[in-house]
Design a protein around this motif. Sequence first.
Motif, PDB file in Angstrom:
ATOM      1  N   TYR A 128     -28.633  64.867  20.993  1.00  0.00           N
ATOM      2  CA  TYR A 128     -29.556  64.779  21.867  1.00  0.00           C
ATOM      3  C   TYR A 128     -29.755  66.167  22.535  1.00  0.00           C
ATOM      4  CZ  TYR A 128     -29.397  59.661  21.743  1.00  0.00           C
ATOM      5  OH  TYR A 128     -29.472  58.399  21.063  1.00  0.00           O
ATOM      6  N   ALA A 129     -31.045  66.749  22.459  1.00  0.00           N
ATOM      7  CA  ALA A 129     -31.370  67.920  23.027  1.00  0.00           C
ATOM      8  C   ALA A 129     -31.580  67.871  24.584  1.00  0.00           C
ATOM      9  CB  ALA A 129     -32.435  68.461  22.188  1.00  0.00           C
ATOM     10  N   VAL A 130     -30.635  68.049  25.176  1.00  0.00           N
ATOM     11  CA  VAL A 130     -30.849  68.033  26.732  1.00  0.00           C
ATOM     12  C   VAL A 130     -30.253  69.247  27.277  1.00  0.00           C
ATOM     13  CG1 VAL A 130     -31.078  65.532  27.461  1.00  0.00           C
ATOM     14  CG2 VAL A 130     -28.790  66.572  26.997  1.00  0.00           C
ATOM     15  N   GLY A 131     -30.983  70.036  27.998  1.00  0.00           N
ATOM     16  CA  GLY A 131     -30.489  71.341  28.521  1.00  0.00           C
ATOM     17  C   GLY A 131     -30.212  72.423  27.413  1.00  0.00           C
ATOM     18  N   ASP A 132     -29.306  73.432  27.745  1.00  0.00           N
ATOM     19  CA  ASP A 132     -29.164  74.163  26.701  1.00  0.00           C
ATOM     20  C   ASP A 132     -27.880  74.044  25.899  1.00  0.00           C
ATOM     21  OD1 ASP A 132     -28.376  74.847  29.428  1.00  0.00           O
ATOM     22  OD2 ASP A 132     -27.448  76.617  28.796  1.00  0.00           O
ATOM     23  N   ARG A 133     -27.261  73.013  26.123  1.00  0.00           N
ATOM     24  CA  ARG A 133     -26.050  72.568  25.003  1.00  0.00           C
ATOM     25  C   ARG A 133     -26.512  71.244  24.822  1.00  0.00           C
ATOM     26  NH1 ARG A 133     -19.698  72.778  26.449  1.00  0.00           N
ATOM     27  NH2 ARG A 133     -19.810  71.905  24.550  1.00  0.00           N
ATOM     28  N   ALA A 160     -30.932  55.143  14.518  1.00  0.00           N
ATOM     29  CA  ALA A 160     -31.092  56.041  13.289  1.00  0.00           C
ATOM     30  C   ALA A 160     -31.376  55.220  11.963  1.00  0.00           C
ATOM     31  CB  ALA A 160     -29.862  56.832  13.310  1.00  0.00           C
ATOM     32  N   VAL A 161     -30.596  54.238  11.781  1.00  0.00           N
ATOM     33  CA  VAL A 161     -30.709  53.293  10.562  1.00  0.00           C
ATOM     34  C   VAL A 161     -32.258  52.849  10.553  1.00  0.00           C
ATOM     35  CG1 VAL A 161     -30.059  51.223   9.696  1.00  0.00           C
ATOM     36  CG2 VAL A 161     -28.358  52.745  10.468  1.00  0.00           C
ATOM     37  N   LEU A 162     -32.694  52.434  11.736  1.00  0.00           N
ATOM     38  CA  LEU A 162     -34.138  51.883  11.582  1.00  0.00           C
ATOM     39  C   LEU A 162     -35.265  53.030  11.978  1.00  0.00           C
ATOM     40  CD1 LEU A 162     -33.503  48.548  13.394  1.00  0.00           C
ATOM     41  CD2 LEU A 162     -34.241  48.813  10.905  1.00  0.00           C
ATOM     42  N   ARG A 163     -34.811  54.191  11.988  1.00  0.00           N
ATOM     43  CA  ARG A 163     -35.760  55.313  12.495  1.00  0.00           C
ATOM     44  C   ARG A 163     -36.425  55.105  13.674  1.00  0.00           C
ATOM     45  NH1 ARG A 163     -38.208  58.508   8.463  1.00  0.00           N
ATOM     46  NH2 ARG A 163     -39.617  59.201   9.907  1.00  0.00           N
ATOM     47  N   LEU A 164     -35.737  54.668  14.580  1.00  0.00           N
ATOM     48  CA  LEU A 164     -36.468  54.247  15.767  1.00  0.00           C
ATOM     49  C   LEU A 164     -36.038  55.356  16.837  1.00  0.00           C
ATOM     50  CD1 LEU A 164     -35.709  50.432  16.152  1.00  0.00           C
ATOM     51  CD2 LEU A 164     -37.871  51.629  16.048  1.00  0.00           C
ATOM     52  N   LEU A 165     -35.022  56.554  16.626  1.00  0.00           N
ATOM     53  CA  LEU A 165     -34.658  57.367  17.205  1.00  0.00           C
ATOM     54  C   LEU A 165     -35.909  58.166  17.922  1.00  0.00           C
ATOM     55  CD1 LEU A 165     -31.370  58.996  15.932  1.00  0.00           C
ATOM     56  CD2 LEU A 165     -31.830  57.579  17.870  1.00  0.00           C
ATOM     57  N   LYS A 166     -35.946  58.490  19.076  1.00  0.00           N
ATOM     58  CA  LYS A 166     -37.172  59.399  19.750  1.00  0.00           C
ATOM     59  C   LYS A 166     -36.726  60.741  20.199  1.00  0.00           C
ATOM     60  CE  LYS A 166     -40.245  55.361  20.659  1.00  0.00           C
ATOM     61  NZ  LYS A 166     -39.502  54.401  20.572  1.00  0.00           N
ATOM     62  N   GLU A 167     -37.636  61.600  20.603  1.00  0.00           N
ATOM     63  CA  GLU A 167     -37.077  62.737  21.450  1.00  0.00           C
ATOM     64  C   GLU A 167     -36.072  62.444  22.708  1.00  0.00           C
ATOM     65  OE1 GLU A 167     -37.982  66.357  21.140  1.00  0.00           O
ATOM     66  OE2 GLU A 167     -38.035  65.774  19.131  1.00  0.00           O
ATOM     67  N   PRO A 168     -35.254  63.003  23.117  1.00  0.00           N
ATOM     68  CA  PRO A 168     -34.936  64.335  22.584  1.00  0.00           C
ATOM     69  C   PRO A 168     -33.928  64.280  21.420  1.00  0.00           C
ATOM     70  CG  PRO A 168     -33.606  63.765  24.616  1.00  0.00           C
ATOM     71  CD  PRO A 168     -34.501  62.669  24.299  1.00  0.00           C
ATOM     72  N   ALA A 169     -33.532  62.986  20.659  1.00  0.00           N
ATOM     73  CA  ALA A 169     -32.581  62.730  19.674  1.00  0.00           C
ATOM     74  C   ALA A 169     -32.965  63.424  18.275  1.00  0.00           C
ATOM     75  CB  ALA A 169     -32.406  61.182  19.348  1.00  0.00           C
ATOM     76  N   ARG A 170     -32.097  63.995  17.682  1.00  0.00           N
ATOM     77  CA  ARG A 170     -32.348  64.644  16.426  1.00  0.00           C
ATOM     78  C   ARG A 170     -31.540  64.479  15.437  1.00  0.00           C
ATOM     79  NH1 ARG A 170     -32.851  70.241  14.740  1.00  0.00           N
ATOM     80  NH2 ARG A 170     -31.475  70.448  16.465  1.00  0.00           N
ATOM     81  N   VAL A 171     -31.682  63.951  14.088  1.00  0.00           N
ATOM     82  CA  VAL A 171     -30.860  63.817  13.285  1.00  0.00           C
ATOM     83  C   VAL A 171     -30.607  65.512  12.477  1.00  0.00           C
ATOM     84  CG1 VAL A 171     -30.106  63.168  11.046  1.00  0.00           C
ATOM     85  CG2 VAL A 171     -31.118  61.283  12.459  1.00  0.00           C
ATOM     86  N   THR A 172     -29.397  65.940  13.038  1.00  0.00           N
ATOM     87  CA  THR A 172     -29.226  67.336  12.562  1.00  0.00           C
ATOM     88  C   THR A 172     -28.417  67.453  11.135  1.00  0.00           C
ATOM     89  OG1 THR A 172     -27.046  67.442  13.609  1.00  0.00           O
ATOM     90  CG2 THR A 172     -28.996  68.064  14.495  1.00  0.00           C
ATOM     91  N   SER A 173     -27.826  66.299  10.673  1.00  0.00           N
ATOM     92  CA  SER A 173     -27.211  66.402   9.300  1.00  0.00           C
ATOM     93  C   SER A 173     -27.175  64.933   8.840  1.00  0.00           C
ATOM     94  CB  SER A 173     -25.951  67.327   9.102  1.00  0.00           C
ATOM     95  OG  SER A 173     -24.893  66.938   9.888  1.00  0.00           O
ATOM     96  N   GLY A 174     -26.796  64.976   7.520  1.00  0.00           N
ATOM     97  CA  GLY A 174     -26.245  63.564   6.957  1.00  0.00           C
ATOM     98  C   GLY A 174     -27.717  63.009   6.401  1.00  0.00           C
ATOM     99  N   SER A 175     -27.310  61.791   5.790  1.00  0.00           N
ATOM    100  CA  SER A 175     -28.341  60.967   5.109  1.00  0.00           C
ATOM    101  C   SER A 175     -28.249  59.467   5.557  1.00  0.00           C
ATOM    102  CB  SER A 175     -28.442  61.159   3.517  1.00  0.00           C
ATOM    103  OG  SER A 175     -27.320  60.514   3.021  1.00  0.00           O
TER     104      SER A 175
END
Length: 336
Positions: free
Chosen positions: A15-20, A54-69
Amino acid sequence: MSAPLLEVENLTVEYAVGDRPVVAVRDVSFTIGEGEVFGLAGESGCGKSTIAMAVLRLLKEPARVTSGSIRFAGEDVLAMGAAALRGYRWRRAAMVFQSAMNSLNPVLTIGEQLGDVFTTHEGATRREARTRSAELLELVGIDDSRLRSYPHQLSGGMRQRVVIAMASALRPALLVMDEPTTALDVVVQQEIMAQIQRLQRERGFSVLFITHDMSLMVELSDRMAVMYAGRVVELGAAARVFDQPEHPYTQSLMTAFPPLHGPRVELVGLADRVRAAGATADGCGFHVACPPDRSDCSTDIPDLREVEPGHWVARSTGAVGDATTTPVPATKGAGR
Ligand code: ADP
Ligand code: MG
């Protein structure tokens, strides 16, 4: 052995929140077979819902799948375009959220909402939709006279049954249930779990079942994974993990909830210092609660190792069985 229905491999979500950014899910791998009930356990905040979304592709900003499948019946879910996604959600994989009240539209009757699923997705006539809605309600133990009711006229348990009926309407191969009974009292919870179990046996769909309640988990699941601070720390046959937990965190989780049957036991909560360490430690956040001989886990997070066939535990080598145990080869060993 046929390929699993769902394959989650080395999934990391931030989850991209703040700088970390907050890493909510780290390098998580598991598979769910056809008709299998797979449980995901762990306390609040460990990343369970993030995986479900993630499994249902329902994640929204600020969530991000950064790796994996994530693969569903061999198809790359993360690569699906809009059209593929429309066919995937509801029809092939559906979700039951924790709060039925938020999943139902307060201004439409139950019949209108159930019927919509059939008219929108299957081009059913209103008459067909009504018949199928009535059948569906009966399947979850609700009289079809309730088709005329509005959500607020039903009890919490009934509403959750309706949501389960709606999710299974198009006969998806996978039902993701995120804490489906947490908002309900224990008696209703038991009835609904029994209903889900019956439905699952009748229709044979696979389930990703999420709960922090170990007793419910072991009742329903074939296999389960235990998560701690975004990682899977233990994975195996549910009964085995329940009866003989190998990871110190799983052991503490097993004593943190009352069993449904049998004598009352004292409940042991997780120490605050463990939680605090989980948030900051470089190594396994749980190391402070482990015996001193595993102190290396404070700097190195142990890989999942197979301690017996199909039973994987993230504990340092010295702590589990003998040195011949093999590190996990991606996810392959986590299938059944
Ligand atoms: P669980 O379902 O196990 O309770 P979640 O998947 O909801 O856990 O959350 C995992 C972690 O992800 C949380 O501890 C939180 O730090 C973070 N998180 C969840 N949702 C958000 C959000 N919308 N924004 C920022 N961080 C979030
Ligand atoms: Mg959750």
